[in-house]
Design a protein around this motif. Structure first.
Motif, PDB file in Angstrom:
ATOM      1  N   GLY A 143      77.863 140.151 -11.655  1.00  0.00           N
ATOM      2  CA  GLY A 143      77.850 139.196 -12.753  1.00  0.00           C
ATOM      3  C   GLY A 143      77.855 139.826 -14.125  1.00  0.00           C
ATOM      4  O   GLY A 143      77.648 139.131 -15.121  1.00  0.00           O
ATOM      5  N   THR A 144      78.074 141.119 -14.207  1.00  0.00           N
ATOM      6  CA  THR A 144      78.129 141.799 -15.496  1.00  0.00           C
ATOM      7  C   THR A 144      79.183 142.878 -15.434  1.00  0.00           C
ATOM      8  O   THR A 144      79.526 143.360 -14.357  1.00  0.00           O
ATOM      9  N   ALA A 214      70.559 130.761   4.803  1.00  0.00           N
ATOM     10  CA  ALA A 214      69.864 131.486   5.865  1.00  0.00           C
ATOM     11  C   ALA A 214      68.471 131.884   5.405  1.00  0.00           C
ATOM     12  O   ALA A 214      67.524 131.883   6.192  1.00  0.00           O
ATOM     13  N   PHE A 215      68.353 132.242   4.144  1.00  0.00           N
ATOM     14  CA  PHE A 215      67.045 132.545   3.547  1.00  0.00           C
ATOM     15  C   PHE A 215      67.164 132.431   2.036  1.00  0.00           C
ATOM     16  O   PHE A 215      68.252 132.505   1.467  1.00  0.00           O
ATOM     17  N   ASP A 216      66.028 132.212   1.404  1.00  0.00           N
ATOM     18  CA  ASP A 216      65.944 132.154  -0.053  1.00  0.00           C
ATOM     19  C   ASP A 216      64.636 132.829  -0.466  1.00  0.00           C
ATOM     20  O   ASP A 216      63.556 132.253  -0.320  1.00  0.00           O
ATOM     21  N   VAL A 217      64.743 134.068  -0.936  1.00  0.00           N
ATOM     22  CA  VAL A 217      63.567 134.844  -1.334  1.00  0.00           C
ATOM     23  C   VAL A 217      63.534 135.025  -2.848  1.00  0.00           C
ATOM     24  O   VAL A 217      63.034 136.020  -3.358  1.00  0.00           O
ATOM     25  N   SER A 218      64.082 134.033  -3.562  1.00  0.00           N
ATOM     26  CA  SER A 218      64.141 134.124  -5.021  1.00  0.00           C
ATOM     27  C   SER A 218      62.760 134.203  -5.647  1.00  0.00           C
ATOM     28  O   SER A 218      62.580 134.810  -6.709  1.00  0.00           O
ATOM     29  N   THR A 219      61.760 133.600  -4.980  1.00  0.00           N
ATOM     30  CA  THR A 219      60.404 133.659  -5.522  1.00  0.00           C
ATOM     31  C   THR A 219      59.823 135.062  -5.383  1.00  0.00           C
ATOM     32  O   THR A 219      59.199 135.594  -6.314  1.00  0.00           O
ATOM     33  N   ALA A 220      60.030 135.678  -4.231  1.00  0.00           N
ATOM     34  CA  ALA A 220      59.514 137.034  -4.006  1.00  0.00           C
ATOM     35  C   ALA A 220      60.344 138.085  -4.731  1.00  0.00           C
ATOM     36  O   ALA A 220      59.821 139.109  -5.184  1.00  0.00           O
ATOM     37  N   THR A 224      66.133 138.051 -11.918  1.00  0.00           N
ATOM     38  CA  THR A 224      66.029 138.665 -13.245  1.00  0.00           C
ATOM     39  C   THR A 224      65.030 139.819 -13.287  1.00  0.00           C
ATOM     40  O   THR A 224      64.928 140.489 -14.309  1.00  0.00           O
ATOM     41  N   SER A 225      64.292 140.055 -12.195  1.00  0.00           N
ATOM     42  CA  SER A 225      63.340 141.161 -12.172  1.00  0.00           C
ATOM     43  C   SER A 225      64.081 142.487 -12.083  1.00  0.00           C
ATOM     44  O   SER A 225      65.252 142.548 -11.706  1.00  0.00           O
ATOM     45  N   TRP A 226      63.365 143.583 -12.378  1.00  0.00           N
ATOM     46  CA  TRP A 226      64.029 144.887 -12.366  1.00  0.00           C
ATOM     47  C   TRP A 226      64.455 145.273 -10.952  1.00  0.00           C
ATOM     48  O   TRP A 226      65.524 145.844 -10.742  1.00  0.00           O
ATOM     49  N   TYR A 227      63.618 144.913  -9.952  1.00  0.00           N
ATOM     50  CA  TYR A 227      63.976 145.267  -8.587  1.00  0.00           C
ATOM     51  C   TYR A 227      65.052 144.334  -8.042  1.00  0.00           C
ATOM     52  O   TYR A 227      65.887 144.740  -7.239  1.00  0.00           O
ATOM     53  N   GLY A 228      65.049 143.078  -8.491  1.00  0.00           N
ATOM     54  CA  GLY A 228      66.134 142.179  -8.107  1.00  0.00           C
ATOM     55  C   GLY A 228      67.460 142.640  -8.694  1.00  0.00           C
ATOM     56  O   GLY A 228      68.492 142.609  -8.020  1.00  0.00           O
ATOM     57  N   THR A 229      67.416 143.074  -9.955  1.00  0.00           N
ATOM     58  CA  THR A 229      68.622 143.602 -10.602  1.00  0.00           C
ATOM     59  C   THR A 229      69.099 144.870  -9.912  1.00  0.00           C
ATOM     60  O   THR A 229      70.304 145.096  -9.734  1.00  0.00           O
ATOM     61  N   LYS A 232      70.682 143.979  -6.600  1.00  0.00           N
ATOM     62  CA  LYS A 232      71.965 143.340  -6.866  1.00  0.00           C
ATOM     63  C   LYS A 232      73.010 144.364  -7.289  1.00  0.00           C
ATOM     64  O   LYS A 232      74.154 144.339  -6.827  1.00  0.00           O
ATOM     65  N   GLY A 233      72.606 145.282  -8.178  1.00  0.00           N
ATOM     66  CA  GLY A 233      73.549 146.257  -8.699  1.00  0.00           C
ATOM     67  C   GLY A 233      73.978 147.287  -7.681  1.00  0.00           C
ATOM     68  O   GLY A 233      75.127 147.740  -7.693  1.00  0.00           O
ATOM     69  N   VAL A 234      73.060 147.683  -6.774  1.00  0.00           N
ATOM     70  CA  VAL A 234      73.379 148.742  -5.810  1.00  0.00           C
ATOM     71  C   VAL A 234      73.987 148.174  -4.530  1.00  0.00           C
ATOM     72  O   VAL A 234      75.013 148.654  -4.044  1.00  0.00           O
ATOM     73  N   PHE A 235      73.366 147.114  -3.987  1.00  0.00           N
ATOM     74  CA  PHE A 235      73.796 146.602  -2.679  1.00  0.00           C
ATOM     75  C   PHE A 235      74.398 145.202  -2.739  1.00  0.00           C
ATOM     76  O   PHE A 235      74.704 144.627  -1.699  1.00  0.00           O
ATOM     77  N   ASN A 236      74.562 144.625  -3.963  1.00  0.00           N
ATOM     78  CA  ASN A 236      75.067 143.260  -4.114  1.00  0.00           C
ATOM     79  C   ASN A 236      74.216 142.262  -3.336  1.00  0.00           C
ATOM     80  O   ASN A 236      74.722 141.294  -2.759  1.00  0.00           O
ATOM     81  N   PHE A 237      72.891 142.517  -3.309  1.00  0.00           N
ATOM     82  CA  PHE A 237      71.974 141.655  -2.573  1.00  0.00           C
ATOM     83  C   PHE A 237      71.772 140.347  -3.328  1.00  0.00           C
ATOM     84  O   PHE A 237      71.530 140.328  -4.533  1.00  0.00           O
ATOM     85  N   SER A 238      71.862 139.235  -2.598  1.00  0.00           N
ATOM     86  CA  SER A 238      71.635 137.916  -3.176  1.00  0.00           C
ATOM     87  C   SER A 238      70.361 137.327  -2.577  1.00  0.00           C
ATOM     88  O   SER A 238      70.262 137.194  -1.354  1.00  0.00           O
ATOM     89  N   PRO A 239      69.354 136.983  -3.411  1.00  0.00           N
ATOM     90  CA  PRO A 239      68.107 136.420  -2.868  1.00  0.00           C
ATOM     91  C   PRO A 239      68.329 135.122  -2.100  1.00  0.00           C
ATOM     92  O   PRO A 239      67.571 134.809  -1.189  1.00  0.00           O
ATOM     93  N   ALA A 240      69.352 134.353  -2.486  1.00  0.00           N
ATOM     94  CA  ALA A 240      69.681 133.118  -1.773  1.00  0.00           C
ATOM     95  C   ALA A 240      71.009 133.335  -1.051  1.00  0.00           C
ATOM     96  O   ALA A 240      72.071 133.359  -1.672  1.00  0.00           O
TER      97      ALA A 240
END
Length: 283
Positions: A143-144, A214-220, A224-229, A232-240
């Motif tokens: 997304g960037t 299948a899962f939604d771990v957006s709360t955990a 926008t968190s540094w580890y979520g970013t 996302k940036g390294v493995f294209n991981f989507s919390p939802a």
């Protein structure tokens, strides 16, 4: 950024090695007059790769949201297929890259100066087009555009410096080991790009199940968190993640990683032992 740095480093080093092999062979065979032809082919390859990246970035603008998502998803899946082919091809041919290029250059020299330009163009242009497509897919998934481009630029700069050191003989690099480990990492990255491409096709209405998560771990793991970013940036991981995304990720990663590991680190086949000589028969 790390994933794009490694993509830039891997693809850039491969291109730098190709250029170094071509230049060194032309010099070694006393055909310095062909150096401008080699560099002309390299220059055209760079321009074509940049133009391709620009077309990917600005071409879909102005289209409807569904059309943009359909194009993005299709190209992301195409990028995964292309980079997968490249990973396996390089794993098999890294040790023979030098001799392959030298044989090809011999044939090009025999055909004339234009053939040398075309050979350098295709040898380097393939790497450039692969890099442009995969970086574009990665940037779209995160997304960037700033961070992926910065990571890729740093990777390319490091690749050029490393390639020059290898050419000068200052550094010895085990290409088989380098391309094996970076290839395995790119398999994981490609799985994330594939998952995101599937999500694009779901948003375009081509694939169903957009809201079947299948899962939604957006709360955990807040996006926008540094580890979520970082994820996302390294493995294209989507919390939802939808069920179709998860199925595509597993269906690609499990068999591809298994085959790649077997191909790269598998036990080499030993030559069969000679048959025993029957008694009384001279060996």
């Amino acid at each position: 950024m790390l994933a794009n740095f490694l993509i830039g480093l891997r693809e850039g080093l491969e291109a730098a090695l190709v250029v170094g092999i071509l230049v060194a062979y032309v010099v070694k065979t006393g055909r310095r007059d062909l150096l401008p032809a080699v560099w002309a082919g390299v220059g055209v390859a760079v321009v074509v790769s940049l133009a391709f990246g620009a077309a990917l970035t600005f071409g879909p603008q102005g289209l409807s949201f569904e059309a943009q998502e359909a194009i993005g998803g299709t190209l992301s899946i195409a990028a995964v297929g292309l980079v997968t082919w490249m990973i396996f091809w390089m794993a098999r041919t890294a040790r023979f890259l030098k001799s392959t290029l030298q044989h090809g250059l011999d044939a090009a020299i025999a055909a004339g100066r234009r053939a040398v330009v075309v050979m350098a163009l295709f040898a380097v242009g393939r790497e450039g087009l692969e890099t442009a497509l995969f970086l574009w897919a990665g940037a779209k998934a995160t997304g960037t555009s700033t961070s992926p481009l910065l990571g890729a630029a740093l990777g390319l700069a490091a690749a050029i410096a490393l390639g020059w050191l290898v050419y000068r003989g200052a550094v010895r690099l085990n290409l088989r080991v380098f391309f094996a480990w970076t290839g395995l990492f790119l398999v994981v990255v490609a799985a994330g790009v594939l998952s995101y491409g599937v999500h694009d096709l779901q948003e375009a209405g081509i694939l169903p199940g957009l809201h079947a998560l299948a899962f939604d771990v957006s709360t955990a793991i807040p996006p926008t968190s540094w580890y979520g970013t970082l994820l996302k940036g390294v493995f294209n991981f989507s919390p939802a993640t939808t069920w179709i995304q998860l199925a595509a990720w597993v269906a690609y990663l499990a068999p591809t990683a298994y085959v790649f590991i077997r191909t790269t680190w598998g036990t080499p086949t030993r030559a069969p032992l000679p048959a025993p000589v029957p008694a009384g028969v001279p060996a």
